[in-house]
Design an enzyme around this catalytic site. Structure first.
Site, PDB file in Angstrom:
ATOM      1  CB  SER A  97      -0.947  -0.172   1.211  1.00  0.00           C
ATOM      2  OG  SER A  97      -1.292   0.820   2.132  1.00  0.00           O
ATOM      3  CE1 TYR A 133      -2.857  -1.876   5.791  1.00  0.00           C
ATOM      4  CE2 TYR A 133      -3.290   0.356   4.857  1.00  0.00           C
ATOM      5  CZ  TYR A 133      -3.213  -1.152   4.011  1.00  0.00           C
ATOM      6  OH  TYR A 133      -3.442  -1.244   3.233  1.00  0.00           O
TER       7      TYR A 133
END
Length: 451
Positions: A290, A303
């Site tokens: 990501s 995250y």
């Protein structure tokens, strides 16, 4: 190899006497059969496509030795058609062809119980023995012309994929896209009930798999997955979720859960399949990363930390396994329109009514995620097609010899990666003199860069 060249006009422009070889040498074993006297061709063929087809099952048990298995029969009509061309015809009724990388691989299969069982006494009822063997080296493909006839090694380009996290998001997109290319997929999820009976069984099989399971459990799951279609060519580490929260408030357990799913999970799944891929000297491993692995945002640290860790791990992994014919691909995703930011999927470090000194930061992140959900600019279906193109060397990747380390997808991701690189270079330039001031004098030539 020295040989006498002739003045040949090559049809394919990339072929020439000086072209770099791009083939997989193989030994091809052709086993020729004739039907027994008095047995009709219909009877012979009936047994050939049933009893003798048991050989295909026998070779299935030796997927690490047998590159390819094929069988065909020669009808009387086909023989006459060949003779009508004025050519000599090799007089046989059935032929089994097997491709192996080495003679040792062939002997491993030839001396196996499976092969003996497939050639049981049943064969005496319809075919003459002994059989006739034809054995030789076969360079399946030469030069870049391999791309014209499909695949680097000239064999079937059908691939078997294993994808984690198929119950939602990108995982759901992968399954129909893979089978549309003619490939097969083992679709996994913690709960596979939503995946059952949706696709043809010869193309899609489901397997319950929790990426946070202990390594010994994942090893057994890998064994089960491999046994379904005989091998696994591509592993897509897709399972993951977003844990939000500021560092002062997030618990160790919440952070560990995030890393267990987003970092240790894909690495442990990969570890389970590496021996299989090494034995076959081929394989592709895709990691869904990501833009959060490039950019940290307030209250998004858990995250981001997991994706930063994954990127570093995979960069090392690539250097470790590339010599075994195994490829890795980090897919750096921007914002794509999946359900990853839905209320059901997002996890927050604090309780809904909890307050504290970080309220403004957490409220800003929650509002941004809520506003973005369902409005992300990226098309997950298009991203999956690009990933399939990359792994299969199709589309814009057709001429590529190897996968890039990172594949950035989404215009927003391109902008962020470029900005982060430029900012890093700018900051490095500003403080370079300070960095170099810490060297021991006279040791400049001894400094070795990490690669």
């Amino acid at each position: 190899m020295t040989f006498q060249k002739i003045d040949h006009q090559f049809t394919y422009p990339s072929l020439s006497y000086t072209a770099e070889p791009n083939f997989q040498p193989a030994i091809k074993v052709s086993v020729l059969f004739r039907k027994r006297e008095g047995v009709s061709h219909e009877t012979f063929f009936g047994h050939w496509q049933t009893v003798h087809a048991d050989l295909a099952v026998a070779t299935h048990a030796f997927q690490n030795h047998i590159l390819r298995y094929a069988q065909h029969h020669q009808t009387p009509e086909m023989k006459e058609r060949a003779r009508s061309l004025g050519e000599n015809v090799l007089d046989y009724d059935g032929c089994a062809q097997l491709w192996v990388r080495s003679w040792d691989d062939w002997m491993e299969f030839y001396n196996s119980e499976e092969y003996a069982a497939a050639l049981s006494d049943d064969c005496h009822y319809f075919m003459e023995l002994p059989m006739t063997y034809m054995v030789g080296y076969e360079n399946l493909v030469v030069g870049d012309a391999s791309k014209v006839i499909g695949g680097k090694d000239g064999l079937s380009v059908k691939k078997v994929w294993l994808v984690t996290g198929c119950s939602s998001g990108f995982g759901q997109q992968f399954i129909p896209a893979i089978i549309a290319r003619g490939d097969q997929v083992v679709a996994t999820a913690r709960n596979t009930s939503s995946l059952e009976n949706l696709w043809p069984e010869d193309s899609v099989r489901t397997l319950q798999l929790d990426v946070t399971s202990p390594q010994e459990v994942l090893n057994e799951k890998a064994h089960q997955a491999i046994s379904i279609f005989g091998h696994i060519d591509v592993v897509v580490n897709n399972a993951g979720y977003v844990q939000s929260g500021v560092w002062e408030e997030i618990s160790h357990e919440q952070l560990l859960n995030q890393f267990n799913t987003n970092v240790f999970g894909p690495l442990n799944v990969t570890r389970a399949f590496l021996p299989h891929m090494r034995a076959r000297n081929q394989g592709s491993i895709v990691f869904m990363s990501s833009i959060s692995g490039w950019l940290g945002v307030a209250a998004g640290g858990p995250y981001s930390a997991s994706k930063f860790a994954l990127e570093g791990a995979v960069e090392s992994l690539q250097k470790e396994v590339s010599s075994f014919g195994i490829e890795t691909l980090l897919v750096v995703l921007g914002q794509f329109r999946t359900n990853i930011l839905s209320t059901e999927r997002r996890k927050l470090a604090r309780q809904p009514h909890q307050t504290g000194p970080y309220d403004e930061i957490i409220h800003a992140l929650n509002s941004r995620q809520a506003d973005t959900n369902g409005k992300q600019p990226g098309d997950p279906g298009a991203a999956v097609q690009v990933i399939l193109d990359a792994v299969r060397r199709e589309g814009k990747f057709e001429a590529e010899e190897k996968l890039p380390l990172r594949l950035v997808l989404g215009s927003d991701a391109v902008g962020i990666v470029r900005r982060e690189c430029e900012d890093t270079l700018r900051e490095l330039g500003r403080w370079e003199c300070v960095a170099r001031s810490t060297d021991i004098p006279g040791m400049e030539e001894a400094i070795q860069e990490y690669r």
